[in-house]
Write an enzyme that holds these catalytic residues in place. Sequence first.
Site, mmCIF file in Angstrom:
data_model
loop_
_atom_site.group_PDB
_atom_site.id
_atom_site.type_symbol
_atom_site.label_atom_id
_atom_site.label_comp_id
_atom_site.label_asym_id
_atom_site.label_seq_id
_atom_site.Cartn_x
_atom_site.Cartn_y
_atom_site.Cartn_z
ATOM 1 C CD GLN A 33 -43.649 -4.693 2.354
ATOM 2 O OE1 GLN A 33 -43.123 -3.649 1.976
ATOM 3 N NE2 GLN A 33 -44.320 -5.482 1.538
ATOM 4 C CG ASP B 222 -51.683 -6.220 0.065
ATOM 5 O OD1 ASP B 222 -51.282 -5.053 -0.046
ATOM 6 O OD2 ASP B 222 -50.957 -7.143 0.493
ATOM 7 C CB SER C 177 -45.372 -0.669 7.149
ATOM 8 O OG SER C 177 -44.548 -1.492 6.351
ATOM 9 N N GLY D 194 -41.778 -5.672 -2.899
ATOM 10 C CA GLY D 194 -41.526 -4.795 -1.757
ATOM 11 C C GLY D 194 -41.186 -5.595 -0.514
ATOM 12 N NE ARG E 161 -52.077 -2.259 -5.415
ATOM 13 C CZ ARG E 161 -51.540 -3.263 -4.735
ATOM 14 N NH1 ARG E 161 -51.811 -3.398 -3.435
ATOM 15 N NH2 ARG E 161 -50.746 -4.120 -5.336
ATOM 16 C CE LYS F 299 -49.508 -1.278 0.562
ATOM 17 N NZ LYS F 299 -48.584 -1.964 1.466
ATOM 18 C CE LYS G 87 -47.596 -10.728 -2.897
ATOM 19 N NZ LYS G 87 -46.750 -9.657 -2.337
HETATM 20 C C1 S3P Z 1 -46.647 -7.361 3.369
HETATM 21 C C2 S3P Z 1 -47.091 -6.254 4.020
HETATM 22 C C3 S3P Z 1 -47.911 -5.215 3.386
HETATM 23 C C4 S3P Z 1 -48.573 -5.700 2.107
HETATM 24 C C5 S3P Z 1 -47.620 -6.472 1.245
HETATM 25 C C6 S3P Z 1 -47.044 -7.660 1.982
HETATM 26 C C7 S3P Z 1 -45.785 -8.314 4.103
HETATM 27 O O1 S3P Z 1 -47.102 -4.098 3.098
HETATM 28 O O2 S3P Z 1 -49.111 -4.621 1.393
HETATM 29 O O3 S3P Z 1 -48.281 -6.934 0.069
HETATM 30 O O4 S3P Z 1 -45.625 -9.464 3.650
HETATM 31 O O5 S3P Z 1 -45.254 -7.936 5.144
HETATM 32 P P1 S3P Z 1 -46.826 -2.985 4.233
HETATM 33 O O6 S3P Z 1 -46.351 -3.713 5.391
HETATM 34 O O7 S3P Z 1 -45.773 -2.062 3.740
HETATM 35 O O8 S3P Z 1 -48.146 -2.313 4.411
#
Ligand code: S3P
Length: 426
Positions: free
Chosen positions: A166, A312, A164, A91, A343, A339, A19
């Site tokens: 993200q 995750d 993170s 997210g 969770r 999340k 993903k």
């Molecule tokens: C992700 C980073 C994670 C993960 C999410 C996908 C990504 O989140 O939980 O399902 O693709 O960068 P965080 O970076 O906020 O921990």
Amino acid sequence: MAITKAKSIKGEITIPGDKSISHRGVMFGAISEGITELTGFLDGADCRSTIGCFRAMGIDITQEADHVIIHGKGLNGLSQPSAMLDVGNSGTTTRLISGILAGQDFVSSLNGDESIQKRPMGRIITPLTEMGAYIKSIKDNGCAPLEIGGSKLSAIHYNSPVASAQVKSCVLLAGLYADGTTSVTEPVVSRNHTELMLSGFGADITSKGLTASIVGGPKLIGQKIAVPGDISSAAYFIVAGLICDNADLLIKNVNTNPTRAGIIKVAQAMGGNIELLNERIISGEPVADIHVTTSHLHGCEVSGDIIPTLIDELPVIAVMAACADGTTTIKDAAELKVKESDRIATVTENLKNMGCDITPTDDGMIIVGGKPLHGTTVNTYLDHRIAMSFAIAGLVADGETTFDNEACCSISYPDFFKTIGAIVNR
Ligand code: S3P
């Protein structure tokens, strides 16, 4: 859908595309010049949200199942969307696209479903604002809907309070639009797909220890990317193969990037029979086939630097812990609360309903394993990872396990129940 106890689990399965990598392939392709071609793309609702957002900004994207072609228009080729961008439940779409939108010369807005509207966006608003971006939580509650864009960005060094990917990726993507070098230091290293993939597209991006840096204004060139299977989706079957009786399962083509593969280390620490076969590199990412067989598991502590590498997977690791002898303590995982659902609460509620001895804590949970599990109706809170983790628990529970909503699996694994059907004998 009703899940009952498995007599045996046997077979070879191929896991749908990663993903995180699928999202990034679409985003980086859209802001590169020329064609980007993705094979093995995850055709799930979250990644479709990303495609929808870039189509709404004038990018021509064709998709046939797991084959996606993106006609990139370069760093400054996006056009102003005519309506609010819809990020759905994702997210990753929300936070990464915000970094790109912050560097555009137009104002845009985005929103998603009920869950997205509760997830914390202050963590990207703070660094983007520091870079000079205009970004506003429209309801002034630190969450989506967000309004973004239209400013000249300055390079910054950002010390992120959270590990993170993200947040890191959001700042690095905004850094593409700033003069000079933008860098992010994290408390613990998070997944590094942005760094690996953007470098392949031609960005000047480097990582050293806890810090990733990017130089603004590169020319990005479209790429061909073979997306490997998602270890977060493989995790359900890794655990099924370890906790079910008479199990022998080969899970093919799984991304084993060390910033993602913590579940393998935890399975080994708990005494699991798990081996990596045919290890190779595909499109810059480590990939392997994973072989698991029925195991006698014991509890362990899961804490510290390993947490971002399995964040995750913690719901299904909790299921594994419920089936292990002794106590498993999960710590340093407060991020679980923000999340798709909280969770810590949703794992605790459902495992308790199945008869497990579990105590939630501020940053994790304590699970005393070994008690028999009983079928229940799973309260998913529309969280795909909760639905799938408890489907796996249902394979070792007495009676029937059903779901208040099973369609939420389509966020990351539309064929999940089909795969279960293909390998489980009852
Ligand atoms: C992700 C980073 C994670 C993960 C999410 C996908 C990504 O989140 O939980 O399902 O693709 O960068 P965080 O970076 O906020 O921990």
